[in-house]
Write an enzyme that holds these catalytic residues in place. Structure first.
Site, PDB file in Angstrom:
ATOM      1  N   HIS A  37      -2.779   3.085  -4.479  1.00  0.00           N
ATOM      2  CA  HIS A  37      -2.203   2.484  -3.265  1.00  0.00           C
ATOM      3  C   HIS A  37      -0.791   1.967  -3.532  1.00  0.00           C
ATOM      4  CE1 HIS A  37      -5.820   2.712  -0.718  1.00  0.00           C
ATOM      5  NE2 HIS A  37      -6.486   2.526  -1.838  1.00  0.00           N
ATOM      6  N   PHE A  53     -14.034  -4.753   9.853  1.00  0.00           N
ATOM      7  CA  PHE A  53     -13.821  -4.901  11.287  1.00  0.00           C
ATOM      8  C   PHE A  53     -12.766  -3.914  11.810  1.00  0.00           C
ATOM      9  CE2 PHE A  53     -15.515  -9.590  11.552  1.00  0.00           C
ATOM     10  CZ  PHE A  53     -16.771  -9.134  11.197  1.00  0.00           C
ATOM     11  N   ASP A  85       0.854  -1.188   0.000  1.00  0.00           N
ATOM     12  CA  ASP A  85       0.000   0.000   0.000  1.00  0.00           C
ATOM     13  C   ASP A  85       0.886   1.232   0.000  1.00  0.00           C
ATOM     14  OD1 ASP A  85      -2.296   1.794   0.401  1.00  0.00           O
ATOM     15  OD2 ASP A  85      -3.361  -0.031   0.956  1.00  0.00           O
ATOM     16  N   TRP A 137     -17.225  -4.430  -2.089  1.00  0.00           N
ATOM     17  CA  TRP A 137     -17.209  -3.620  -0.845  1.00  0.00           C
ATOM     18  C   TRP A 137     -18.167  -2.458  -0.921  1.00  0.00           C
ATOM     19  CZ3 TRP A 137     -14.753   1.388  -0.251  1.00  0.00           C
ATOM     20  CH2 TRP A 137     -14.067   1.861  -1.370  1.00  0.00           C
ATOM     21  N   GLU A 139      -9.926   2.530  -5.247  1.00  0.00           N
ATOM     22  CA  GLU A 139      -9.616   3.935  -4.964  1.00  0.00           C
ATOM     23  C   GLU A 139      -8.414   4.472  -5.756  1.00  0.00           C
ATOM     24  OE1 GLU A 139     -11.021   3.930  -0.308  1.00  0.00           O
ATOM     25  OE2 GLU A 139      -8.966   3.369  -0.749  1.00  0.00           O
TER      26      GLU A 139
HETATM   27  C1  TNX Z   1     -11.027   1.737   2.020  1.00  0.00           C
HETATM   28  S1  TNX Z   1     -12.226  -0.587   0.807  1.00  0.00           S
HETATM   29  C2  TNX Z   1      -9.961   1.043   1.475  1.00  0.00           C
HETATM   30  C3  TNX Z   1      -8.750   0.852   2.290  1.00  0.00           C
HETATM   31  C4  TNX Z   1      -8.868   1.468   3.649  1.00  0.00           C
HETATM   32  C5  TNX Z   1     -10.260   1.256   4.193  1.00  0.00           C
HETATM   33  C6  TNX Z   1     -10.449   1.756   5.580  1.00  0.00           C
HETATM   34  C7  TNX Z   1     -10.966  -0.539   0.006  1.00  0.00           C
HETATM   35  C8  TNX Z   1     -10.933  -1.512  -1.030  1.00  0.00           C
HETATM   36  N1  TNX Z   1     -10.006   0.374   0.303  1.00  0.00           N
HETATM   37  O1  TNX Z   1      -7.622   1.335   1.610  1.00  0.00           O
HETATM   38  O2  TNX Z   1      -7.915   0.912   4.482  1.00  0.00           O
HETATM   39  O3  TNX Z   1     -11.191   1.891   3.339  1.00  0.00           O
HETATM   40  O4  TNX Z   1     -11.666   1.338   6.127  1.00  0.00           O
END
Ligand code: TNX
Length: 523
Positions: free
Chosen positions: A256, A415, A183, A386, A320
């Site tokens: 990331h 969680f 990340d 998600w 993201e």
């Molecule tokens: C979103 S959900 C992210 C993560 C973060 C998380 C924190 C997703 C695929 N990416 O990079 O750690 O929210 O809740």
């Protein structure tokens, strides 16, 4: 006969009169495909009982535990095995049969729970009686993928702690541990061809210590460092395999990726611009360049990943990915024009599909966050769903496109969210997932179409670790909510209800206690 305390609740339990008593002379009888499970059972029983039970062949004698694989013991197209098994406990002996070795490993977890919390101790309990209630248990899970995601990128967790989490997951009959290995804040996997990924990308100079809402942000000025060598990974994968757990690695792209770009600036869109491994949380606008050399880098990385992880699925992340840089970068715009790619979203799809096609040549299936869904991705690719808001149709779209789905809805499975009133809880990212809410999660929702239900491979919990600085907090956030997820995935749509779950969970706290698991106390 009283009810048996087992989590997840088995599909069928019949209690009978009497007890089986484990004696020091007992043997574990097993042949062929059942042997690894027999060895695991011997290993599990040894510390607390002090008995070195031998694994033997031939006909069982009085007092023996007999294990047998009665099915094909073959992997399916997703890399899973038939987990159905039958456990019969009589006063004269125990017999466990299952469709695969992994099915036996699941039955062994039931057996351990029936011995009671003492069996989980790591030192001999002198004078203890090791008894099992006579019973018949017939069991099989509703969905194959029952997982938990561990985020060692935001905070590094040792091999030891990772194996402990795998063992605790195995006790709940989970089948997948997903490792989020890279990340913005750290690259945690040794890649031989690109040593700087861990030499540089494995350390960040300092770490945000308070919440992202704080102004100004607070920092802990100690560098944070750590990564898994390839030998570490082999050890983790072997430890998990023994327990019937598939370890799915994630290399998150094209967003990331700051730790990688900090290590090799030429991977980014502006190589002259030097980045540091990110020291705070939130989404970065620095992402990978789609240029040929970056694609070649990714393929090199995945070639090593595939060698290390035998899992059928390889996770390419995809969440993201902000497109700010791509929109203004002349080189990226030229690449888009050359490829005839219409916009930046399509460019990410192109990258996803290139890597997906490459993984397919290596015999693997691609999985990623639902951001990657597109009709051109490999037919056998899967998504982690998600986005669960009212406005999202990505689950339905994926089902229509014939792609497999792992449910990871943030409202029920993140969680890293608070499990009780934030005023009395350790700092967390936000959100609100009480144990009761975690138990309300429905894996095969009756409101969904048959097509959607058929697409569901399973579900998993996410332990994003921005606000999970250490092993104790990782356990605190995981437990007891992971018990709820385990039950809801094992017995989707047929669970006995929250109240019943809680009464069994009370007994499960004894298991936590025996292993010094830092579970959150029940309210
Ligand atoms: C979103 S959900 C992210 C993560 C973060 C998380 C924190 C997703 C695929 N990416 O990079 O750690 O929210 O809740």
């Amino acid at each position: 006969m009283s009810k048996l305390n087992i989590i997840p609740q088995p599909r069928l339990v019949e209690t009978r009169e009497g007890f089986f008593q484990l004696i020091p002379e007992a043997r574990i009888v097993a042949e062929g495909a059942a042997r690894p499970a027999a060895e695991l059972l011997a290993e599990y029983l040894r510390p607390a009982t002090g008995y070195a039970l031998p694994v033997a062949e031939g006909a069982p004698r009085k007092g023996d535990l007999a294990l047998a694989v009665t099915g094909a013991d073959a992997q399916d197209e997703a890399g899973f095995y038939d987990e159905s098994h039958r456990l019969e406990i009589g006063a004269e002996g125990v017999s466990l049969s299952g469709a695969s070795c992994i099915a036996l490993v699941r039955g062994i977890q039931t057996l351990r729970q029936l011995f009671g919390q003492g069996i989980y101790a790591d030192t001999v309990k002198i004078g203890a009686h090791w008894r099992l209630p006579c019973a018949l248990v017939e069991d099989s899970p509703s969905v194959r993928w029952r997982g938990v995601m561990l985020d060692s990128a935001r905070h590094f967790f040792s091999v030891e702690q990772t194996c402990r989490m795998i063992e605790l997951a195995a006790q709940l009959k989970l089948s997948v541990v997903h490792l989020h290995l890279t990340d913005d804040q750290g690259w945690r996997l040794e890649i031989k061809k690109y040593p700087k990924l861990t030499e540089v990308g494995g350390t960040r100079p300092r770490t945000q210590s308070g919440h992202s809402y704080d102004r100004p942000l607070k920092y802990d000025e100690t560098p944070h460092t750590g990564f898994y060598t390839q030998d570490d990974i082999r050890a983790i994968v072997a430890f998990a395999a023994k327990r019937g757990i598939m370890v799915v690695p994630e290399i998150d792209l094209p967003g990331h990726m700051v730790a990688a770009i900090a290590s090799y600036p030429e991977l980014g869109n502006y190589p002259a611009h030097r980045l540091e491994v990110r020291d705070c949380w939130g989404i970065s606008y620095n992402i990978l360049s789609p240029r040929e050399s970056t694609m070649a880098f990714l393929k090199d990385v995945f070639a090593e990943v595939v060698d290390l992880f035998p899992a059928r699925f390889i996770d390419i992340g995809g969440d993201e990915a902000r497109k700010d840089e791509w929109k203004i970068c002349h080189e990226v715009q030229r690449i888009m024009a050359e490829k005839g790619v219409r916009d930046e979203e399509e460019l990410q799809q192109w990258m996803t599909n290139e890597i997906g096609a490459y993984l397919a040549t290596l015999g693997r299936r691609t999985i990623g966050w639902d951001d990657i869904l597109n009709p051109e991705m490999p037919r056998d690719a899967a998504i982690m769903n998600w986005h669960d808001g009212e406005n999202s149709t990505v689950r339905q779209d994926a089902a229509r496109m014939g792609r497999a789905i792992v449910l990871t809805p943030h409202a029920y499975t993140y969680f890293d969210y608070y499990q009780a009133d934030p005023r009395h809880e350790p700092l967390a990212i936000g959100g609100d997932i009480s144990l009761e809410k975690a138990y309300r999660f429905e894996v095969l929702d009756s409101k969904w179409t048959q097509q959607e239900r058929d697409a569901i491979l399973g579900a998993q919990a996410q332990l994003w670790a921005e606000y999970i600085p250490d092993a104790a907090q990782q356990e605190y956030m995981a437990f007891p909510r992971l018990c709820a997820l385990a039950e809801k995935t094992w017995l989707a749509g047929a669970t006995p209800g929250y109240h019943d779950f809680c009464t069994r969970l009370l007994a499960y706290y004894g298991i936590f206690e025996a292993q010094k698991v830092n579970a959150r106390p029940l309210d």
